[in-house]
Design an enzyme around this catalytic site. Structure first.
Site, PDB file in Angstrom:
ATOM      1  CG  HIS A 228      -4.926  -2.304   3.887  1.00  0.00           C
ATOM      2  ND1 HIS A 228      -5.821  -3.055   3.161  1.00  0.00           N
ATOM      3  CD2 HIS A 228      -5.106  -1.017   3.480  1.00  0.00           C
ATOM      4  CE1 HIS A 228      -6.503  -2.258   2.339  1.00  0.00           C
ATOM      5  NE2 HIS A 228      -6.099  -1.021   2.522  1.00  0.00           N
TER       6      HIS A 228
ATOM      7  CE1 TYR B  84      -4.288  -0.851  -0.619  1.00  0.00           C
ATOM      8  CE2 TYR B  84      -3.577  -2.795   0.593  1.00  0.00           C
ATOM      9  CZ  TYR B  84      -4.481  -2.161  -0.242  1.00  0.00           C
ATOM     10  OH  TYR B  84      -5.570  -2.834  -0.720  1.00  0.00           O
TER      11      TYR B  84
END
Ligand SMILES: [Ca+2]
Ligand SMILES: [Ca+2]
Ligand SMILES: [Ca+2]
Ligand SMILES: [Mg+2]
Ligand SMILES: [Mg+2]
Ligand SMILES: [Mg+2]
Ligand SMILES: [Mg+2]
Lengths: 595, 595
Positions: free
Chosen positions: A277, A120
Site C-alpha cells: 500500500h 490500513y
C-alpha cells in the site's frame, strides 16, 4: 462467526457442537489457512484477518492446533519464493515468520507505527485487537498485550497521533480522506487500549468524542472512567514515529505548533516502502491548519464501496497517479518516480531521520535524508515550524538539499488548495492546455501556466477557506515555475481537479530548494472585511550551502531577520563558521538566530 | 456622521453648531447632491446612500430644504440624457423621478423584491432603513413605513426568503457567495421591520439566529420579544417575488419542498435586467440541497476588499464571464448571450411568469416565458419539484421549450459541483484542452470531453458532499453532450475552476430540453458505506410537444410512471387530449398523473 458461536456455545448440545465443528468451523478454518497459504502466511493486513479468524474459532473450540496455527503461521508451505499478491507485494519475504505474532512483530514498529499507514492500521486494528482480547481471556499466560513491549497498546497511541484536529487520519500511502477515529475499529481499539493497557486517562477524552463504547468489559471500564471524570485531554504534540519492526527503517515526523486556538501540523514522511500500500513519496510532507489541509497528500484513487467506480475497488489511476512521486510534495528527478516506481527496489530501502528537536517553544524541527530513491543523488530535507515576530502565524520553513552526480531536472510540487491571489513572477498562459509529461504521473497534469523565476524570490499567494497563504521561495535565475492542474489522461473522471504549483530546476547537479510557507490573514464573506492579505516575508535567501552547512536568512517586512543554519553532518559537534563577516558558533544540528 | 452629530447636538454651543453646519455639514450635503447630480439623482443603491446622507443631516439640522432634496431628488439637473455611470447603467431613465422616495418606488416591486438582487438589497437596506427610521422619528406624518403599501417592511420578508438553509443569499446578478442574513445591514433591517412593522413573530426567530440586535428602540423590542418567548419559526415556503416597480416585470420563483429534515430549493429567475448589476440570465435557475449548492449560479467575479485582486473591485471577468448567459443554467443560442449582451436592450425587456402552483404537497411548479432575449426565438421553461414513490428524494423536473424562426444551436448548461461518478453515454477525452468558443463567455471554458447522445436518455451521475445526483435527459439522436471546466482565458486565475455539463442541440429550430434532476443516496467516509448510488429513474420521454401542449413521462426503475402535461397556452381552460390511445382531461395549466 467465532463470536457468534462463542455466544451460543453453552446452549448447544454436544452433538450439535460436534456437527458444526466437524462440518463447518474446522473445514472453514482449514480453508482459510492450509487452503490459502498465500493469504494466510503473509505480513499484511489480509493475513491478520485470516489469522484472527482461525485463531478465534480455535479458542472457542479449545483447539490448540488451530490457535497455534493462527499465532505462528503454517509451518510448511509450498509458496513460490517469487510469488506475488495481486497488489504487487511479495507473498513472503525470505526468512520471514508468519502468523499473528509475526504480524505484530513485523508490521508494527516499536513506536506502534503500522507500516502500511494509518488508514490500513485503522482497518487492521479490528482483527488485531479482537483476537488479542480473546487471547487475553483464554490464554492470559501469553500476555499478548505486553508482547513486543506492549506494542498493541502503543499502536493506539500512534494511530491517534496520526490524526488532524478533526480526528481524521493523515492520508499516508493508500488512504481515503475523511476516515477518522470515529470508525468502529478505532472505538474498539481505544476501549481495549484503555482497559488492557494502563488506563491512560487521555484515551477517555478520545472515547468521549467518539461517543460510543464497546459492549464489554473494556467499554464498561471506559464508561466508568468517564462517569468518574477521570479523562484528560489527548494533547497531540510533536512526535517521531519510527518505522520498521525494529524501529530502524526511518519513520514519520509530526510537528505541531499552536498559535491562539489554532494548531498547525506538519507531517513529514521518511518511512520504508509501506508494503504493497506504499507510495513513492520519500521526504514528502503535508501541512494542516487545524483540520484543514493546506498542502495536501492526495490519498488513494479509489471510491470504496461506490459500485459504478470499478465496483468500489482500486482504480488504475491509483498506480498511474496516486502512488507516483509527482503526486507528492517531494522532489522528482527527471520526471521519474523514486526507485523508478519499482516496488521491489523501493521495498529494499528506507529514508533515515537525521535529527529532530522539539524541545523549544518557538521552533520545532526535523531533518531526514534519502540516498537511494535516485541512485547517485542524495537528498536531505529539513523542515521547521517557527514562531517569530516577523510572522502573523507560525510558518513552515523548508530546506530541501539535493546533490546529484550528474545534471538532472528536479521538480518540487506544492499541492495547495484554493484560489490564486497573487504571484510575484510573470508567466504565460497557453491557448491550449497540454500535458506536463507523458508518464510516471506527469501525464495526469495539465500545464495551466509556466513562468521563469528571477534570481531572488518567487512569491505565490493563495486563499482557501477564507484564509491566506504565501509561499516565498529562494529562486535562481533559470528556475521555472509551473501552475498545473490534475485531470489529464483521465477519461473516467476518476481524479479530482486539484491544483499544483511546481518549482523546477533544470540541468542542475546540486541545488537547495529553500522556502517559507506562511499562513496569514483571514477574510469574512459576511462583513467582507479581510486582514493581512499580504505576506510578512520580504526575503528568503540561501546565505550558505556546502556539504557541511546550509544557512538561510528570512527577512520580514518589519526588517527583522532570522538565520537558520543546519549542520549537514557531524550533528552533535560544536560548530564555528563565518557567514560574510559574521562569526557564529553553536553546538548541535542547527541554530536559529534572531537579529 | 449625521448620527454622530445628532448624538452630541444638545451638548454643543449654538456657535459651534453654526460653525459646523455652515463649514462642514451643509457644504458636504451640497457636494453630495448638487455637486454630484449623476450620483444623487439615480435609481441605484449609490443614490440611496447619497439621499440618506443628505436627508439625515437635514433632519438633524432641521433643514427642510435638504430633507426635501433627499426625499424628492434635485429638481433641475443638467444630466445628459445619454449619460452613463461607469458600470454602464443610464444615469436617468426618461421621465424618471429621483430621490429617496423614488428609489423606494422604483427599485422595489410591490412584493418587496429589489431589482438589483438580494446581495445589493442587503447593501441598500442600510441607508433605506436608517433614513426611514430617522424620518419616522422626526417626520412621523410621512408614514414612511407605510409608503407604497409598506414595501420597506415587505422587502425584509422578501430578502429573508431569498436565502438558503444557512441564511446565505441566493447569488442572483452581481453577488458574493457567503453573504448572509448575519450581515449588520440585515440585523438592522430585521429589527426595524419587527418594530416599525407589525411585530411579526417570525422575525424574532431570525433575530435569534443573528444573535445580535441594534442598540435602539427596535433592538430593544426584538430583545423583549425574544425574552417573552414570542418567536415563531420563519418557515420559508414556495413563493413568487414579482419584479418591477409595479410588479409587472417578471420575477423570481423560489420553490421549496421538504423531505425528512432536508429542504430542496429551486430558484428560478425571470426578472427584468436588474439594472447595472444584472446578468444575462433569463429563465436560469439554481438548485439547493439545504444550504448546499447542487446546481450553482456563479455569482460575480470580484474579491471584495482583497487588495491584490484589482484593489477589491470588479474584475474584467465579471463582464467577460459572470454576466454572460453561458455562465448560467439557461439556454444560450448560437453562442451569443441574451439580448446580445447589450445592457440597453436587456433593460427594455423582462420575462413573464406564465403560471405557478404551490397548492399541492407532492408538486410545486412554476412556468415562465421569455420572447425577447433572442429575436425570433420563443422560450418557455417549466420547472417542478416533485415527490413520488419512484424517487428516493424530491426531484427537479425541467421542461425547457424553445421555438426558433430559423435553425440555431442551443446550449443548456448545468453547473454542477463535484466528482463525476458515471455517464450513460460515450465521449472523447482530448489529448489537449481547447476553448469551447471564442467569445461571450465561451472563451473561458475548457472542453474536457464531448460525446454524442443517442435517441433516448443521457444519464449523468455525480457526487458532492457525500451525496449523489443524477440528471436524466430526454435526448435526440444528434444532440451532443459536453463536459467543460471554467478557467480558460484567465491569466490572473480570477475564475474558479468549476465544472459544467452542457446539453447541445445543433441546427435545430424547435426543441424541448426535458430532464429530471434526482438527488439520491449518500456516502459516509467513516463507515465507508454508500447507499443508493444508482438513479431510480429508468426513462424520461417527451410524449407530446405542440404549440398547445407538452407532455413528458418519467418511468421509475420500480416501473411506476408519472405523466406531466403542460398546457402551453390558454392556461385556465378545460383540456381534453389524447396521448397515444390514452385520453386525458384536466382543468388548468398542467396535470400530473401517476400510473
Ligand atoms: Ca479535517
Ligand atoms: Ca444570475
Ligand atoms: Ca449555504
Ligand atoms: Mg500519497
Ligand atoms: Mg481531512
Ligand atoms: Mg449570475
Ligand atoms: Mg452558499
Amino acid at each position: 462467526m467465532s463470536q457468534a458461536y462463542d455466544s451460543i456455545y453453552d446452549w448447544l448440545s454436544t452433538e450439535d457442537k460436534k456437527f458444526l465443528e466437524e462440518n463447518l468451523f474446522h473445514p472453514y478454518a482449514d480453508f482459510l489457512s492450509e487452503g490459502n497459504p498465500k493469504f494466510f502466511n503473509r505480513i499484511h493486513n489480509h493475513s491478520t484477518w485470516g489469522n484472527a479468524a482461525v485463531g478465534m474459532i480455535g479458542l472457542v473450540m479449545d483447539n490448540d492446533e488451530l490457535v497455534n496455527r493462527a499465532l505462528y503461521g503454517l509451518e510448511n508451505t509450498n509458496i513460490d519464493k517469487a510469488a506475488r499478491d495481486n497488489d504487487g507485494g511479495l507473498i513472503q519475504q525470505p526468512g520471514q515468520k508468519a502468523g499473528f505474532l509475526a504480524n505484530i512483530e513485523e508490521a508494527f514498529s516499536p513506536s506502534g507505527y503500522y507500516t502500511e499507514g494509518p488508514y490500513y492500521q485503522r482497518y487492521a486494528m479490528y482483527p488485531f485487537m479482537l483476537f488479542a482480547k480473546a487471547l487475553q481471556n483464554k490464554r492470559p499466560e501469553l500476555k499478548i498485550f505486553e508482547y513486543k513491549d506492549g506494542v498493541l497498546i502503543k499502536s493506539v497511541d500512534a494511530l491517534l497521533n496520526l490524526t488532524d484536529a478533526d480526528g481524521e487520519f493523515f492520508p499516508l500511502n493508500d488512504a481515503q480522506k475523511g476516515m477518522s477515529f470515529f470508525n468502529k475499529s478505532v472505538i474498539m481499539a481505544v476501549d481495549a487500549a484503555y482497559y488492557y493497557g494502563e488506563q491512560d486517562p487521555r484515551l477517555l477524552s478520545v472515547a468521549k468524542k467518539q461517543g460510543e463504547v464497546t459492549l464489554d468489559d473494556a467499554g464498561l471500564a471506559v464508561a466508568l472512567g468517564l462517569k468518574n471524570d477521570k479523562e484528560k485531554e489527548f494533547q497531540k504534540k510533536s512526535i517521531v514515529l519510527s518505522d520498521g519492526s525494529k524501529g530502524n527503517k526511518g519513520g514519520v515526523g509530526i510537528l505541531r505548533i499552536t498559535e491562539d486556538e489554532s494548531i498547525f501540523s506538519l507531517v513529514m514522511k521518511f518511512t520504508s516502502q509501506g508494503d504493497s500500500h506504499g507510495h513513492y513519496d520519500k521526504l514528502s510532507y503535508s501541512f494542516y491548519n487545524d483540520g484543514e489541509e493546506v498542502i495536501q497528500d492526495y490519498g488513494f484513487s479509489r471510491f470504496v464501496n461506490i459500485e459504478p467506480k470499478n465496483g468500489g475497488g482500486y482504480l488504475k489511476e491509483n498506480t498511474s497517479w496516486a502512488k507516483q512521486s509527482i503526486a507528492h510534495n517531494t522532489i522528482v528527478q527527471n520526471e521519474t518516480s523514486h526507485f523508478n516506481g519499482d516496488f521491489d527496489t523501493g521495498n529494499k530501502y528506507h529514508s533515515e531521520k537525521y535529527f529532530s528537536d522539539f524541545s523549544k517553544d518557538n521552533v520545532q524541527i526535523i531533518s531526514a535524508k534519502e540516498e537511494n530513491a535516485y541512485p547517485g543523488t542524495k537528498m536531505q530535507r529539513t523542515m521547521a515550524l517557527i514562531k517569530n515576530d516577523i510572522f502573523q502565524k507560525p510558518v513552515l520553513v523548508d530546506i530541501f538539499r539535493v546533490k546529484g552526480d550528474q545534471s538532472n531536472q528536479y521538480d518540487l510540487p506544492f499541492y495547495y488548495f484554493g484560489q490564486i491571489i497573487e504571484t510575484s513572477f510573470e508567466y504565460d498562459s497557453p491557448e491550449k492546455l497540454e500535458k506536463l509529461g507523458s508518464k510516471n504521473g506527469y501525464q495526469h497534469l495539465w500545464k495551466e501556466a509556466s513562468g521563469a523565476a528571477e534570481a531572488g524570490n518567487a512569491r505565490f499567494t493563495w486563499s482557501e477557506n477564507n484564509k491566506f497563504y504565501t509561499l516565498t521561495s529562494a529562486t535562481m535565475q533559470n528556475d521555472s515555475l509551473i501552475l498545473g492542474r490534475l485531470g489529464a489522461s483521465d477519461p473516467e473522471f476518476n481524479l479530482r481537479r486539484d491544483p499544483v504549483y511546481i518549482w523546477r530546476k533544470s540541468n542542475t547537479k546540486d541545488a537547495v530548494f529553500a522556502s517559507v510557507l506562511e499562513p496569514h490573514g483571514s477574510y469574512n464573506p459576511v462583513t467582507e472585511l479581510g486582514n493581512n492579505s499580504f505576506s510578512q516575508v520580504q526575503n528568503v535567501e540561501v546565505l550558505l550551502d556546502s556539504d557541511e552547512y546550509t544557512g538561510i536568512e528570512i527577512t520580514g517586512t518589519n526588517k527583522n531577520k532570522l538565520l537558520l543554519v543546519i549542520s549537514n553532518n557531524d550533528a552533535e559537534d560544536q560548530h564555528n563558521i563565518k557567514i560574510g563577516n559574521r562569526e557564529i558558533s553553536w553546538k548541535g544540528n542547527y541554530t536559529l538566530i534572531e537579529n
